[in-house]
Design a protein around this motif. Structure first.
Motif, PDB file in Angstrom:
ATOM      1  N   THR A 217       0.858  -1.185   0.000  1.00  0.00           N
ATOM      2  CA  THR A 217       0.000   0.000   0.000  1.00  0.00           C
ATOM      3  C   THR A 217       0.896   1.236   0.000  1.00  0.00           C
ATOM      4  N   PRO A 218       0.389   2.374  -0.413  1.00  0.00           N
ATOM      5  CA  PRO A 218       1.205   3.594  -0.383  1.00  0.00           C
ATOM      6  C   PRO A 218       1.825   3.850   0.988  1.00  0.00           C
ATOM      7  N   GLY A 219       1.072   3.599   2.040  1.00  0.00           N
ATOM      8  CA  GLY A 219       1.601   3.813   3.386  1.00  0.00           C
ATOM      9  C   GLY A 219       2.710   2.844   3.724  1.00  0.00           C
ATOM     10  N   GLU A 220       2.516   1.589   3.350  1.00  0.00           N
ATOM     11  CA  GLU A 220       3.558   0.587   3.603  1.00  0.00           C
ATOM     12  C   GLU A 220       4.825   0.895   2.807  1.00  0.00           C
ATOM     13  N   ARG A 221       4.648   1.321   1.547  1.00  0.00           N
ATOM     14  CA  ARG A 221       5.805   1.646   0.714  1.00  0.00           C
ATOM     15  C   ARG A 221       6.576   2.827   1.293  1.00  0.00           C
ATOM     16  N   GLN A 222       5.842   3.826   1.750  1.00  0.00           N
ATOM     17  CA  GLN A 222       6.504   5.003   2.333  1.00  0.00           C
ATOM     18  C   GLN A 222       7.270   4.618   3.601  1.00  0.00           C
ATOM     19  N   GLU A 223       6.659   3.787   4.425  1.00  0.00           N
ATOM     20  CA  GLU A 223       7.292   3.357   5.674  1.00  0.00           C
ATOM     21  C   GLU A 223       8.539   2.509   5.391  1.00  0.00           C
TER      22      GLU A 223
ATOM     23  N   GLN B  34      10.382   2.586   2.622  1.00  0.00           N
ATOM     24  CA  GLN B  34      11.411   3.446   2.043  1.00  0.00           C
ATOM     25  C   GLN B  34      12.115   4.253   3.132  1.00  0.00           C
ATOM     26  N   LYS B  35      11.357   4.715   4.104  1.00  0.00           N
ATOM     27  CA  LYS B  35      11.962   5.456   5.214  1.00  0.00           C
ATOM     28  C   LYS B  35      12.930   4.559   5.990  1.00  0.00           C
ATOM     29  N   ALA B  36      12.509   3.308   6.232  1.00  0.00           N
ATOM     30  CA  ALA B  36      13.383   2.365   6.940  1.00  0.00           C
ATOM     31  C   ALA B  36      14.647   2.094   6.129  1.00  0.00           C
ATOM     32  N   LEU B  37      14.521   2.024   4.803  1.00  0.00           N
ATOM     33  CA  LEU B  37      15.680   1.795   3.941  1.00  0.00           C
ATOM     34  C   LEU B  37      16.629   2.985   3.990  1.00  0.00           C
ATOM     35  N   ASP B  38      16.094   4.184   3.972  1.00  0.00           N
ATOM     36  CA  ASP B  38      16.935   5.383   4.044  1.00  0.00           C
ATOM     37  C   ASP B  38      17.732   5.410   5.349  1.00  0.00           C
ATOM     38  N   GLU B  39      17.076   5.056   6.444  1.00  0.00           N
ATOM     39  CA  GLU B  39      17.767   5.016   7.731  1.00  0.00           C
ATOM     40  C   GLU B  39      18.833   3.922   7.740  1.00  0.00           C
ATOM     41  N   CYS B  40      18.502   2.798   7.119  1.00  0.00           N
ATOM     42  CA  CYS B  40      19.459   1.683   7.038  1.00  0.00           C
ATOM     43  C   CYS B  40      20.685   2.095   6.231  1.00  0.00           C
ATOM     44  N   GLU B  41      20.484   2.862   5.169  1.00  0.00           N
ATOM     45  CA  GLU B  41      21.593   3.334   4.351  1.00  0.00           C
ATOM     46  C   GLU B  41      22.534   4.235   5.152  1.00  0.00           C
ATOM     47  N   GLU B  42      21.971   5.075   5.983  1.00  0.00           N
ATOM     48  CA  GLU B  42      22.802   5.934   6.833  1.00  0.00           C
ATOM     49  C   GLU B  42      23.632   5.099   7.798  1.00  0.00           C
ATOM     50  N   ASP B  43      22.991   4.092   8.392  1.00  0.00           N
ATOM     51  CA  ASP B  43      23.714   3.203   9.310  1.00  0.00           C
ATOM     52  C   ASP B  43      24.810   2.426   8.568  1.00  0.00           C
TER      53      ASP B  43
ATOM     54  N   ARG C 156      14.947  -3.903   0.371  1.00  0.00           N
ATOM     55  CA  ARG C 156      14.852  -3.737  -1.081  1.00  0.00           C
ATOM     56  C   ARG C 156      13.992  -4.823  -1.701  1.00  0.00           C
ATOM     57  N   ARG C 157      14.067  -6.029  -1.149  1.00  0.00           N
ATOM     58  CA  ARG C 157      13.225  -7.102  -1.678  1.00  0.00           C
ATOM     59  C   ARG C 157      11.747  -6.859  -1.381  1.00  0.00           C
ATOM     60  N   LYS C 158      11.462  -6.059  -0.378  1.00  0.00           N
ATOM     61  CA  LYS C 158      10.073  -5.670  -0.111  1.00  0.00           C
ATOM     62  C   LYS C 158       9.606  -4.596  -1.086  1.00  0.00           C
ATOM     63  N   LEU C 159      10.569  -3.791  -1.572  1.00  0.00           N
ATOM     64  CA  LEU C 159      10.218  -2.661  -2.443  1.00  0.00           C
ATOM     65  C   LEU C 159      10.321  -2.986  -3.931  1.00  0.00           C
ATOM     66  N   TYR C 160      11.256  -3.862  -4.290  1.00  0.00           N
ATOM     67  CA  TYR C 160      11.569  -4.073  -5.703  1.00  0.00           C
ATOM     68  C   TYR C 160      11.490  -5.544  -6.084  1.00  0.00           C
ATOM     69  N   ALA C 161      11.400  -5.785  -7.373  1.00  0.00           N
ATOM     70  CA  ALA C 161      11.382  -7.155  -7.890  1.00  0.00           C
ATOM     71  C   ALA C 161      12.732  -7.825  -7.641  1.00  0.00           C
ATOM     72  N   GLU C 162      12.712  -9.135  -7.562  1.00  0.00           N
ATOM     73  CA  GLU C 162      13.937  -9.881  -7.264  1.00  0.00           C
ATOM     74  C   GLU C 162      15.004  -9.667  -8.339  1.00  0.00           C
ATOM     75  N   ASN C 163      14.586  -9.475  -9.582  1.00  0.00           N
ATOM     76  CA  ASN C 163      15.551  -9.291 -10.670  1.00  0.00           C
ATOM     77  C   ASN C 163      15.850  -7.819 -10.955  1.00  0.00           C
ATOM     78  N   SER C 164      15.489  -6.943 -10.036  1.00  0.00           N
ATOM     79  CA  SER C 164      15.692  -5.507 -10.237  1.00  0.00           C
ATOM     80  C   SER C 164      17.156  -5.123 -10.008  1.00  0.00           C
ATOM     81  N   PRO C 165      17.615  -4.008 -10.601  1.00  0.00           N
ATOM     82  CA  PRO C 165      18.979  -3.527 -10.344  1.00  0.00           C
ATOM     83  C   PRO C 165      19.232  -3.231  -8.869  1.00  0.00           C
TER      84      PRO C 165
END
Length: 298
Positions: free
Chosen positions: A20-26, A28-37, A64-73
């Protein structure tokens, strides 16, 4: 009611996992924080930082596997980053005798390297190193042969080093002829790499050479040394001496006199000389080789 565009419920939309849009936003936010860490962990250099980096990369791949296809870049790049970190940490563990930890990380690296040939070759080379340390030489040979098959197909410069690793492992198994073949193959691969630079004058010996060329010449000298050792095992002292002398010719031209390989080659050559009769043609040939490369005519 099924989500729009996905009559099967919570499945993939356009190849990507449905959120859902809310799940995707949440997420993505977790991924951004993970990238900083992840970047914080990369900047560190101790054992704790290496462990934290692995944790962050695993989490980043999961998100990323939650956000993108398995064969994605995005997923492929995350797999490569995790594979590289696992191999790096495993190499450190091998050097510190943490063999179980190294094996666990290399098996994880193998899992995420399944779609990239370069990553698989690196991982299999390191697994071979692990199995050599464990005394499982035949298993080590199997992994080295797998890695070499990829490197030869890719025309990789790493193939020469893998040939040398196979030479050393087969030597431990007393498979002398095969060990010699791999030492000779390593020499051929390095000459193929160096010959264009020799022809255009980069390796004339008249000035400083690049770090990359110096490393390649070091591998070349090691290949000559390993070849000579195998000839010694077969009591072919003429061939052994000429191989040591060939290595010395390159080392003397491009390396500092204090370099370890020069001392090793010199001592080995002197030991073999004592086993040959006076007047041997191999002694004369070795003297010519150790005198260095002939000067180029203008």
């Amino acid at each position: 009611m099924s989500p729009p565009g996905n009559g099967a419920g919570r499945g993939a939309v356009g190849g990507e996992p449905y959120l859902t849009p809310g799940e995707r936003q949440e997420t993505q936010k977790a991924l951004d924080e993970c990238e900083e860490d992840t970047e914080d962990a990369r900047r560190g250099g101790d054992e704790k930082d290496r462990q934290q980096l692995l944790i962050c990369l695993e989490r980043g791949l999961h998100l990323r596997r939650k956000l993108y296809a398995e064969n994605s870049p995005q997923v492929s790049t995350a797999c490569r980053a995790l594979c590289e970190a696992c191999n790096f940490a495993a190499t450190h563990m091998l050097n510190t005798e943490n063999l179980k930890g190294a094996h666990d990380l290399l098996k994880r690296a193998e899992q995420v390297a399944d779609r990239n040939d370069v990553d698989r070759a690196i991982t299999w080379n390191n697994l071979a190193c692990y199995y050599r340390r464990m005394g499982k030489l035949r298993t080590a040979v199997t992994f080295l042969e797998r890695a070499l098959a990829i490197e030869e197909h890719l025309d990789s410069a790493d193939a020469a080093q893998t040939h040398l690793n196979l030479c050393a492992t087969l030597s431990q198994l007393q498979r002398r002829s095969e060990a010699i073949n791999h030492a000779q193959s390593a020499l051929i691969r390095i000459y193929e790499t160096l010959s264009p630079h020799m022809l255009n004058g980069e390796l004339s010996g008249g000035g400083e050479i690049s770090r990359e060329h110096r490393e390649q010449i070091t591998v070349l000298c090691i290949a000559y040394h390993n070849l000579a050792v195998e000839y010694e095992y077969l009591k072919n002292f003429d061939a052994a001496l000429c191989a040591y002398a060939s290595g010395l010719r390159w080392a003397g031209r491009f390396m500092d006199e204090s370099h370890q390989i020069i001392g090793i080659l010199k001592n080995s050559a002197e030991a073999v000389k004592a086993k040959l009769p006076h007047g041997s043609s191999a002694l004369r040939r070795a003297e010519d080789l150790m005198a260095g490369f002939p000067e180029r005519r203008g």
